[in-house]
Structure formats: C-alpha cells, structure tokens
Design a protein around this motif. Structure first.
Motif, PDB file in Angstrom:
ATOM      1  N   VAL A  90       0.696  -1.318   0.107  1.00  0.00           N
ATOM      2  CA  VAL A  90       0.050   0.057   0.092  1.00  0.00           C
ATOM      3  C   VAL A  90       0.877   1.347  -0.042  1.00  0.00           C
ATOM      4  O   VAL A  90       2.183   1.154   0.285  1.00  0.00           O
ATOM      5  CB  VAL A  90      -0.721  -0.001   1.272  1.00  0.00           C
ATOM      6  CG1 VAL A  90      -1.860  -1.171   1.037  1.00  0.00           C
ATOM      7  CG2 VAL A  90      -0.125  -0.088   2.470  1.00  0.00           C
ATOM      8  N   SER A  91       0.223   2.238  -0.075  1.00  0.00           N
ATOM      9  CA  SER A  91       1.023   3.667  -0.140  1.00  0.00           C
ATOM     10  C   SER A  91       1.436   4.136   1.224  1.00  0.00           C
ATOM     11  O   SER A  91       0.763   3.717   2.171  1.00  0.00           O
ATOM     12  CB  SER A  91       0.038   4.819  -0.733  1.00  0.00           C
ATOM     13  OG  SER A  91      -0.866   4.944  -0.024  1.00  0.00           O
ATOM     14  N   ARG A  92       2.175   4.919   1.465  1.00  0.00           N
ATOM     15  CA  ARG A  92       2.829   5.448   2.726  1.00  0.00           C
ATOM     16  C   ARG A  92       1.528   6.212   3.454  1.00  0.00           C
ATOM     17  O   ARG A  92       1.438   6.304   4.388  1.00  0.00           O
ATOM     18  CB  ARG A  92       3.814   6.252   2.544  1.00  0.00           C
ATOM     19  CG  ARG A  92       5.288   5.722   2.339  1.00  0.00           C
ATOM     20  CD  ARG A  92       5.834   5.057   3.335  1.00  0.00           C
ATOM     21  NE  ARG A  92       6.152   5.946   4.321  1.00  0.00           N
ATOM     22  CZ  ARG A  92       7.517   6.472   4.594  1.00  0.00           C
ATOM     23  NH1 ARG A  92       8.453   6.169   3.680  1.00  0.00           N
ATOM     24  NH2 ARG A  92       7.684   7.140   5.567  1.00  0.00           N
ATOM     25  N   ILE A  93       0.816   6.856   2.557  1.00  0.00           N
ATOM     26  CA  ILE A  93      -0.498   7.517   3.100  1.00  0.00           C
ATOM     27  C   ILE A  93      -1.177   6.520   4.005  1.00  0.00           C
ATOM     28  O   ILE A  93      -1.696   6.869   4.622  1.00  0.00           O
ATOM     29  CB  ILE A  93      -1.087   8.406   1.868  1.00  0.00           C
ATOM     30  CG1 ILE A  93      -0.271   9.344   1.468  1.00  0.00           C
ATOM     31  CG2 ILE A  93      -2.492   8.917   2.440  1.00  0.00           C
ATOM     32  CD1 ILE A  93      -0.989  10.194   0.260  1.00  0.00           C
ATOM     33  N   THR A  94      -1.498   5.311   3.060  1.00  0.00           N
ATOM     34  CA  THR A  94      -2.436   4.289   3.721  1.00  0.00           C
ATOM     35  C   THR A  94      -1.736   3.725   4.946  1.00  0.00           C
ATOM     36  O   THR A  94      -2.416   3.625   5.967  1.00  0.00           O
ATOM     37  CB  THR A  94      -2.815   3.173   2.672  1.00  0.00           C
ATOM     38  OG1 THR A  94      -3.281   3.689   1.690  1.00  0.00           O
ATOM     39  CG2 THR A  94      -3.658   2.158   3.467  1.00  0.00           C
ATOM     40  N   SER A  95      -0.395   3.630   5.143  1.00  0.00           N
ATOM     41  CA  SER A  95       0.251   2.926   6.323  1.00  0.00           C
ATOM     42  C   SER A  95       0.037   4.124   7.113  1.00  0.00           C
ATOM     43  O   SER A  95      -0.043   3.684   8.484  1.00  0.00           O
ATOM     44  CB  SER A  95       1.389   2.517   5.992  1.00  0.00           C
ATOM     45  OG  SER A  95       2.388   3.608   5.640  1.00  0.00           O
ATOM     46  N   LYS A  96       0.263   5.414   6.970  1.00  0.00           N
ATOM     47  CA  LYS A  96       0.198   6.339   7.938  1.00  0.00           C
ATOM     48  C   LYS A  96      -1.053   6.312   8.556  1.00  0.00           C
ATOM     49  O   LYS A  96      -1.343   6.711   9.878  1.00  0.00           O
ATOM     50  CB  LYS A  96       0.631   7.742   7.468  1.00  0.00           C
ATOM     51  CG  LYS A  96       0.556   8.866   8.236  1.00  0.00           C
ATOM     52  CD  LYS A  96       1.087   9.978   7.693  1.00  0.00           C
ATOM     53  CE  LYS A  96       0.907  11.444   8.614  1.00  0.00           C
ATOM     54  NZ  LYS A  96       2.006  11.208   9.516  1.00  0.00           N
ATOM     55  N   ARG A  97      -2.020   6.411   7.713  1.00  0.00           N
ATOM     56  CA  ARG A  97      -3.528   6.290   8.236  1.00  0.00           C
ATOM     57  C   ARG A  97      -3.940   5.216   9.207  1.00  0.00           C
ATOM     58  O   ARG A  97      -4.684   5.572  10.235  1.00  0.00           O
ATOM     59  CB  ARG A  97      -4.558   6.144   7.119  1.00  0.00           C
ATOM     60  CG  ARG A  97      -5.920   6.184   7.328  1.00  0.00           C
ATOM     61  CD  ARG A  97      -6.764   7.485   8.028  1.00  0.00           C
ATOM     62  NE  ARG A  97      -8.062   7.325   8.408  1.00  0.00           N
ATOM     63  CZ  ARG A  97      -8.952   7.258   7.604  1.00  0.00           C
ATOM     64  NH1 ARG A  97      -8.943   7.431   6.465  1.00  0.00           N
ATOM     65  NH2 ARG A  97     -10.323   6.975   8.363  1.00  0.00           N
ATOM     66  N   ALA A  98      -3.346   3.982   9.006  1.00  0.00           N
ATOM     67  CA  ALA A  98      -3.398   2.865   9.789  1.00  0.00           C
ATOM     68  C   ALA A  98      -2.881   3.098  11.256  1.00  0.00           C
ATOM     69  O   ALA A  98      -3.346   2.911  12.386  1.00  0.00           O
ATOM     70  CB  ALA A  98      -2.962   1.558   9.319  1.00  0.00           C
ATOM     71  N   LEU A  99      -1.752   3.725  11.067  1.00  0.00           N
ATOM     72  CA  LEU A  99      -1.021   3.800  12.398  1.00  0.00           C
ATOM     73  C   LEU A  99      -1.933   4.848  13.351  1.00  0.00           C
ATOM     74  O   LEU A  99      -1.838   5.005  14.373  1.00  0.00           O
ATOM     75  CB  LEU A  99       0.351   4.404  12.073  1.00  0.00           C
ATOM     76  CG  LEU A  99       1.381   3.094  11.804  1.00  0.00           C
ATOM     77  CD1 LEU A  99       2.672   3.636  11.442  1.00  0.00           C
ATOM     78  CD2 LEU A  99       1.321   1.982  12.704  1.00  0.00           C
ATOM     79  N   THR A 100      -2.311   6.173  12.588  1.00  0.00           N
ATOM     80  CA  THR A 100      -2.947   7.069  13.140  1.00  0.00           C
ATOM     81  C   THR A 100      -4.232   6.709  13.872  1.00  0.00           C
ATOM     82  O   THR A 100      -4.576   7.061  14.926  1.00  0.00           O
ATOM     83  CB  THR A 100      -3.547   8.195  12.054  1.00  0.00           C
ATOM     84  OG1 THR A 100      -2.073   8.871  11.594  1.00  0.00           O
ATOM     85  CG2 THR A 100      -4.474   9.383  12.735  1.00  0.00           C
TER      86      THR A 100
END
Length: 364
Positions: A41-51
């Motif tokens: 997935v994109s970094r945006i998606t991984s960042k959203r998951a951690l958020t």
C-alpha cells in the motif's frame, strides 16, 4: 457488502497482533515504510492505519523513534462485554457473490443497541483473529469458518469459556457451538434430481475441497448421493471419477479442471453437480475454450446463486442460499445467547434453499 478500506485491514491485522500478545506492551511496531512494503500500500495508507491505532489508544508514537504498543489498553481486558459490539469474522474481504450476510445481520441489530464490526482472515490468520476476539471487549462473535476442522482447540476454548459465539455456513463437529447453515443436503439432492428429471443418467459431483473438511460441502455431496440412490442410478465408473476429483493437490486449478472435463467427455457423463457457482462458471469457461458447448455437451448445476450466475452465458442453473436470512438468524441467535446466557440455544438452525432454473441443464 461494502468493501473494507485498505487501511482498516492493516488496523485489524496490527490490532489482532496486539490483542493476541504477539506484539506486547512497549514493543515497536513496523515503520510506515515497512507496513507499505508488507501490505503493498502507499505511505499515506500505512500512516492512516497507524493514526487510527493511536486514536484508539492502542499505540503511542515517539517522533524520530517510531510507534510502540501502549500500556493503557482498556479494550484488551478479557470478557468485558460492555461494548455492545458484535464481531463478524469472514474468510474473505469482499465477495460480491456472498454479500448479504452483513445486510441480514444489520437488519436484526438495528432493532437492538448492538453494532457490527467486521474483520477478515485474509490478512491476519483465522487463528489470530479467534485468539484476539476471545480476549476482546466484543459482546459476541459471528464466525464464518474457513472449513470445519481448523482451529478446533481455540474453538473448544470458546465452548468451555461460554463465550457467546454462533458459526455461520458451517458447523464444527464435536463442539456444540450453535450454527446457522443452509440446507446443503437438500440443495445437493435438488441439484442432482433436477439433472435426473431431465433424463441424465451419468452425473458427477465436483468439489475443490476434501468433503470431510467442510460440513457444507459434505452435506451437498451426501444429498447428491441420496438422489442417485433414490433413482437407482449409482454408476461405479462415475463414483470412481467423483472420488478422484473430489479433491486435488495440484495448485494449478485450471489444469485440474481441464483434466476433469476431459474425463467427463471420455466417460460419457452428461451432468455435473458443482460444489459452488464459482467452480461451475470456471468449468463453463474452460469447456468453451476447449470447443465444447454447454448444455449441449454436458449440463451443470452450481450452488450459491451468486450475482454472476445470472450474467454468464449461458445463465447458470443453481441452488440459491438465503444469505440475508442466515445473517439475520445468526445475529438474532447470538443476541439471545448474550442477553440470556442461562438459556440453551438451538444448536443448528437450517435455512431452506431453492432451485433456480436457468439455461445450463439440457433435457435429453
């Protein structure tokens, strides 16, 4: 069924690892870059998951160092059933052919104060999800098993701990968990007898799984056999073929199905009862590529009545399951268990099926 966002799959996966103890308090989680690579997935998606995990107070983040499992996790207290949330565990992310389970569950839950949470065992293993759910704050679990023989030890723990659980689509032999299933035996019987009533004499059954591993497939197979016995049409050459092709260890399913079709033609088999619509449709496609015509060269009946079955050419004759009703009854039964644990639930609820006649059965 509404498709679960990509970030939510990652949230569910990491949450299951935390709740199961695989990731313990203070452990560092994978970085955004590692998550992106692992789940493609994109970094945006991984960042959203951690958020999302941080917002749920499951992790904390230290600038320049990373994300860590939080020590404050009230949601991980075992057997805290105050959340009024029902968990649904499915073996698929989004299957447009089997999409009405959720609709039926929510139809019942809207008459209660319970809400629905859905998780898929396609990213996190079924075992991990079951392990995490047993220690979670969910009020109860509706569980669609991958098969009837996996994770028996974990499921027996559910039984022993009296955790509110209802299985759907399959039942678990040897463990008295309440279940909601289709009348698979009647479906197998209907499919085979429909072929017989159209003057087919040599009929094979095709499954992609061992019949002993899945209660639903086994019941369909037994219904098929019962119809053959009732009409005195047991053919040992067909039985041998069916036994050989009830399972396959070859990862190349296309090659396997091609050999099956060739055997059908060589033995003069005119009818096939398929385990489900997806297999039936794949058989139809391969047959077409081999220069064969359905139903002129052989007839076939599927099972499930997925949406695609009415759009393929020719349109597939199949057995219809009432997925919405199954979901509704599963939710109803589970809430009854949660609200009245002293009452013994009905072990197996069987939902009727229906033959849908279309274009893939020829009268001989």
């Amino acid at each position: 069924m509404e498709q679960i966002p990509l970030y939510q799959h990652i949230v569910n996966a990491l949450k299951a690892q935390i709740e199961s103890g695989e990731l313990q308090i203070g452990d560092q989680l994978p970085t955004e870059a590692q998550i992106s690579k692992t789940y493609n997935v994109s970094r945006i998606t991984s960042k959203r998951a951690l958020t999302e995990l941080e917002n749920a107070n499951l992790i904390y983040r230290v600038q320049g160092k990373g994300s860590f499992v939080n020590a404050m996790q009230p949601s991980l207290q075992p057997n805290n059933k105050s959340s009024k949330e029902i968990l649904l565990v499915l073996p698929f992310n989004h299957n447009p052919g089997l999409g009405d389970y959720e609709k039926g569950i929510n139809e019942y839950l809207k008459t209660t104060d319970y809400t629905l949470n859905i998780q898929s065992s396609t990213i996190v293993s079924q075992h991990k999800l079951l392990e995490a759910a047993l220690q979670s704050a969910n009020s109860g679990l509706i569980f669609y098993p991958v098969n009837s023989i996996s994770d028996l030890g974990m499921l027996y723990q559910y039984h022993m701990s009296k955790y509110p659980i209802v299985t759907m689509d399959k039942y678990i032999e040897g463990i008295p968990l309440p279940s909601v299933v289709s009348d698979n035996f009647a479906g197998g019987y209907l499919a085979c007898s429909h072929l017989i009533e159209n003057n087919h004499k040599k009929i094979a059954f095709l499954s992609s799984l061992k019949v002993e591993n899945s209660s639903s497939i086994r019941e369909r197979y037994f219904g098929y056999l019962k119809a053959l016995y009732d009409y005195n049409l047991i053919d040992h050459s067909v039985s041998d073929l069916t036994e050989r092709y009830l399972i396959h260890d070859n990862d190349n399913g296309r090659e396997y199905y091609t050999h099956f079709i060739q055997s059908v033609m060589e033995q003069g088999i005119t009818g096939i009862v398929a385990e489900n619509d997806l297999i039936a449709i794949e058989i139809m496609q391969i047959a077409k590529e081999l220069g064969l015509s359905i139903p002129d060269d052989f007839s076939i009946v599927g099972f499930d009545n997925i949406h695609l079955s009415s759009f393929v050419e020719p349109k597939l004759t199949t057995i219809s399951q009432d997925f919405e009703q199954m979901g509704y009854l599963a939710a109803q039964n589970l809430v009854e268990i949660i609200e009245n644990p002293q009452n013994q639930p009905q072990e197996n609820i069987v939902v009727p099926v229906e033959l849908i006649e279309r274009q893939t059965v020829k009268r001989l």
